[in-house]
Design a protein around this motif. Structure first.
Motif, PDB file in Angstrom:
ATOM      1  N   ALA A  81      16.960  17.602 -43.403  1.00  0.00           N
ATOM      2  CA  ALA A  81      16.525  18.558 -42.385  1.00  0.00           C
ATOM      3  C   ALA A  81      17.399  19.803 -42.406  1.00  0.00           C
ATOM      4  O   ALA A  81      18.593  19.759 -42.684  1.00  0.00           O
ATOM      5  N   THR A  82      16.786  20.931 -42.057  1.00  0.00           N
ATOM      6  CA  THR A  82      17.534  22.190 -42.014  1.00  0.00           C
ATOM      7  C   THR A  82      18.243  22.360 -40.676  1.00  0.00           C
ATOM      8  O   THR A  82      19.085  23.248 -40.538  1.00  0.00           O
ATOM      9  N   LEU A  83      17.893  21.514 -39.681  1.00  0.00           N
ATOM     10  CA  LEU A  83      18.524  21.598 -38.376  1.00  0.00           C
ATOM     11  C   LEU A  83      19.210  20.276 -38.046  1.00  0.00           C
ATOM     12  O   LEU A  83      18.645  19.214 -38.282  1.00  0.00           O
ATOM     13  N   LEU A  84      20.399  20.329 -37.497  1.00  0.00           N
ATOM     14  CA  LEU A  84      21.073  19.136 -37.042  1.00  0.00           C
ATOM     15  C   LEU A  84      20.440  18.651 -35.743  1.00  0.00           C
ATOM     16  O   LEU A  84      19.878  19.454 -34.977  1.00  0.00           O
ATOM     17  N   PRO A  85      20.517  17.356 -35.449  1.00  0.00           N
ATOM     18  CA  PRO A  85      19.912  16.832 -34.215  1.00  0.00           C
ATOM     19  C   PRO A  85      20.394  17.567 -32.963  1.00  0.00           C
ATOM     20  O   PRO A  85      19.605  17.814 -32.038  1.00  0.00           O
ATOM     21  N   GLU A  86      21.693  17.913 -32.927  1.00  0.00           N
ATOM     22  CA  GLU A  86      22.221  18.615 -31.761  1.00  0.00           C
ATOM     23  C   GLU A  86      21.544  19.976 -31.579  1.00  0.00           C
ATOM     24  O   GLU A  86      21.247  20.395 -30.453  1.00  0.00           O
ATOM     25  N   ALA A  87      21.275  20.630 -32.733  1.00  0.00           N
ATOM     26  CA  ALA A  87      20.618  21.932 -32.671  1.00  0.00           C
ATOM     27  C   ALA A  87      19.176  21.784 -32.207  1.00  0.00           C
ATOM     28  O   ALA A  87      18.651  22.618 -31.441  1.00  0.00           O
ATOM     29  N   VAL A  88      18.516  20.716 -32.662  1.00  0.00           N
ATOM     30  CA  VAL A  88      17.142  20.468 -32.228  1.00  0.00           C
ATOM     31  C   VAL A  88      17.109  20.221 -30.723  1.00  0.00           C
ATOM     32  O   VAL A  88      16.273  20.777 -29.988  1.00  0.00           O
ATOM     33  N   ASP A  89      18.022  19.376 -30.249  1.00  0.00           N
ATOM     34  CA  ASP A  89      18.067  19.083 -28.810  1.00  0.00           C
ATOM     35  C   ASP A  89      18.284  20.355 -27.999  1.00  0.00           C
ATOM     36  O   ASP A  89      17.657  20.551 -26.938  1.00  0.00           O
ATOM     37  N   ALA A  90      19.147  21.230 -28.498  1.00  0.00           N
ATOM     38  CA  ALA A  90      19.433  22.471 -27.771  1.00  0.00           C
ATOM     39  C   ALA A  90      18.194  23.353 -27.709  1.00  0.00           C
ATOM     40  O   ALA A  90      17.894  23.963 -26.661  1.00  0.00           O
ATOM     41  N   LEU A  91      17.464  23.428 -28.823  1.00  0.00           N
ATOM     42  CA  LEU A  91      16.248  24.245 -28.843  1.00  0.00           C
ATOM     43  C   LEU A  91      15.166  23.649 -27.950  1.00  0.00           C
ATOM     44  O   LEU A  91      14.418  24.394 -27.280  1.00  0.00           O
ATOM     45  N   VAL A  92      15.062  22.323 -27.929  1.00  0.00           N
ATOM     46  CA  VAL A  92      14.079  21.677 -27.054  1.00  0.00           C
ATOM     47  C   VAL A  92      14.405  21.969 -25.591  1.00  0.00           C
ATOM     48  O   VAL A  92      13.514  22.264 -24.776  1.00  0.00           O
ATOM     49  N   THR A  93      15.687  21.899 -25.254  1.00  0.00           N
ATOM     50  CA  THR A  93      16.100  22.218 -23.878  1.00  0.00           C
ATOM     51  C   THR A  93      15.783  23.661 -23.533  1.00  0.00           C
ATOM     52  O   THR A  93      15.271  23.974 -22.436  1.00  0.00           O
ATOM     53  N   GLU A  94      16.080  24.570 -24.483  1.00  0.00           N
ATOM     54  CA  GLU A  94      15.791  25.995 -24.244  1.00  0.00           C
ATOM     55  C   GLU A  94      14.291  26.206 -24.067  1.00  0.00           C
ATOM     56  O   GLU A  94      13.864  26.990 -23.205  1.00  0.00           O
ATOM     57  N   ARG A  95      13.492  25.524 -24.844  1.00  0.00           N
ATOM     58  CA  ARG A  95      12.026  25.656 -24.725  1.00  0.00           C
ATOM     59  C   ARG A  95      11.554  25.144 -23.364  1.00  0.00           C
ATOM     60  O   ARG A  95      10.667  25.746 -22.731  1.00  0.00           O
ATOM     61  N   THR A  96      12.149  24.024 -22.921  1.00  0.00           N
ATOM     62  CA  THR A  96      11.763  23.482 -21.616  1.00  0.00           C
ATOM     63  C   THR A  96      12.052  24.485 -20.506  1.00  0.00           C
ATOM     64  O   THR A  96      11.226  24.696 -19.598  1.00  0.00           O
ATOM     65  N   GLU A  97      13.230  25.115 -20.559  1.00  0.00           N
ATOM     66  CA  GLU A  97      13.581  26.123 -19.554  1.00  0.00           C
ATOM     67  C   GLU A  97      12.661  27.330 -19.642  1.00  0.00           C
ATOM     68  O   GLU A  97      12.270  27.906 -18.612  1.00  0.00           O
TER      69      GLU A  97
END
Length: 482
Positions: free
Chosen positions: A429-445
């Motif tokens: 993957a080009t994104l680490l799990p932590e980065a994915v989680d951060a983007l998902v949180t940002e999208r939710t907000e």
């Protein structure tokens, strides 16, 4: 069910009738062990692994022999280049071969003879050929006289007189005929050698398989296999020397698999267009490679590409998903799918159709198509949960296990397979799990604040990285799409 095999010797499909009812003897030419195995080597190994598996699934008692050529010009040359001895080099690459083929789920043959362990058998056959006038000593070497075997060329379809007329074979003053081939090579300084009645030396290439097949399967046996590139001269010469020595037919059925191609050229070390099995296994599940190699009929060529591997991997995921559904939704267990009296012993319609495809010259391509039809029917049944649910599911499950056991796939649990795929996808993957989680949180907000543009941008960014979002009541979940 009548089984028909395309016999290279007769150029036609023939009904298979074993020499001994219920028993099958198979000899397949194995590798010359001077390097790692590439995909072209693996095709022959996997093809005949499936042939053996299917015979055994039908109840045959199979004796399967595949040799190692552990003394040869290429081995000696590589040993000299690397500053080691040929025995050590051969041992190293036999171990590597086993590692690669074990990873691919290939069953070990009943016997894996090495040339250097059968020198006495080779000397016995050469002695018999000399006594029958089919071989002669010249310059310290022993040659087979092709003129002494009137049927020379019957496997390849070549006529000796035509070959001689257009011959480009290097002239060897020791030979009586340019197509005479060496049975025993006189010893040379620095090369491995063994004693013989004609002096110290080592065997030629072709004689080894005649000796080892005879030792383990007898002077006549059922099936001899190998790649198409072995038809001439190797298998042609095997027939000539074996039938001259024993005065009886050699192998009754000859099977030859097609090449693995890259850009319409045979994959081979000589063309430097090969891909090592161990390199591919770094990025692909081993059963993906098996499914790919079996996706064409064994006699046809198959084109290697990342796209074709990806297609096979998607197919493998569907098959494992069906296995998982049958276990979790229907409460079935793979260990009981064939052996338990609770399951159909003769197999259902999908197994019977699969056997019919395999009875037609081991048509794995058609068999795999039937397997995917079973997967489709399984998903339909489990989605509808209609009728005799458990009874129907049990029949499908039994057929699934039988078919995939012959093909050599689904050899692990669906959970283990899913974990392997997730780990592989995570590693690439080009994104680490932590980065994915951060983007998902940002999208939710962003969605909460109705910033739909930013939410869509994040979704598209993750999708480009192979990540799928699932918006559920308890929040947004993500997974890899592959």
């Amino acid at each position: 069910m009548v089984m028909r095999i395309y016999n290279t010797l007769t150029k036609s499909k023939e009904t298979f009738v074993p020499m001994v009812p219920g028993q099958v003897g198979i000899y397949v030419c194995g590798p010359t062990v001077y390097d790692y195995s590439h995909v072209g080597h693996a095709r022959s190994v996997v093809v005949f692994d499936v042939v053996v598996r299917h015979f055994r699934a039908l109840g045959y008692d199979v004796t399967y022999v595949r040799n190692f050529t552990d003394v040869d010009d290429k081995i000696i040359q590589r040993a000299n280049e690397t500053g080691t001895d040929s025995r050590h080099l051969a041992d190293r690459f036999i171990t590597a071969f086993h590692q690669d083929m074990d990873a691919l789920g290939v069953l070990r043959p009943d016997a894996e003879p090495r040339v250097t362990d059968h020198i006495d058998d080779i000397v016995d056959i050469v002695t018999a050929l000399i006594s029958r006038g089919a071989a002669y000593l010249a310059g310290g070497d022993v040659f087979f006289a092709v003129d002494a075997f009137p049927e020379y060329g019957k496997l390849s379809g070549r006529k000796l007189e035509d070959m001689i007329a257009g011959s480009r074979v290097d002239v060897n003053a020791s030979k009586r005929n340019p197509y005479d081939f060496v049975l025993w090579k006189a010893a040379k300084p620095g090369e491995p050698a063994w004693p013989s009645p004609w002096g110290s030396g080592r065997p030629g290439w072709h004689i080894e398989c005649s000796a080892m097949s005879c030792r383990f399967l007898g002077e006549t046996f059922d099936i001899h296999g190998g790649g198409k590139d072995l038809i001439f001269p190797h298998h042609e010469n095997e027939i000539a020397q074996s039938e001259s020595a024993h005065a009886k037919p050699f192998a009754r059925y000859w099977m030859h698999n097609g090449f693995v191609n890259i850009n319409n050229e045979k994959m081979s070390k000589s063309l430097n267009n090969f891909l090592m099995i161990r390199d591919i296994l770094e990025t692909r599940h081993p059963e993906t490679i098996r499914l790919f190699l079996l996706s064409n009929h064994y006699r046809s060529p198959i084109d290697f590409s990342d796209q074709h591997l990806a297609t096979s991997e998607k197919g493998l995921e569907k098959i494992y998903a069906a296995l998982g559904r049958l276990e979790t939704e229907a409460g079935l267990e793979s260990e009981n799918a064939v052996a338990s009296p609770d399951f159909p012993m003769d197999g259902g319609p999908f197994w019977q159709a699969f056997c019919a495809a395999m009875a037609d010259d081991f048509n794995t391509a058609k068999g795999i198509g039937i397997l995917f039809n079973l997967v489709k029917e399984t998903n339909r049944l489990l989605d509808e949960k209609a009728g005799e649910f458990r009874k129907d599911a049990r029949q499908l499950f039994s057929d699934l296990v039988r078919m995939t056991d012959v093909l050599g796939i689904l050899q692990t649990s669906w959970r283990s397979f899913a974990e392997h795929q997730a780990e592989r996808q995570m590693a690439s993957a080009t994104l680490l799990p932590e980065a994915v989680d951060a983007l998902v949180t940002e999208r939710t907000e962003a969605r909460k604040s109705k910033d739909w543009k930013r939410a869509d941008e994040i979704r598209d960014q993750l999708q480009a990285a192979g990540i799928v979002l699932e918006d559920k009541a308890d929040g947004t979940h993500w997974k890899f799409s592959g």
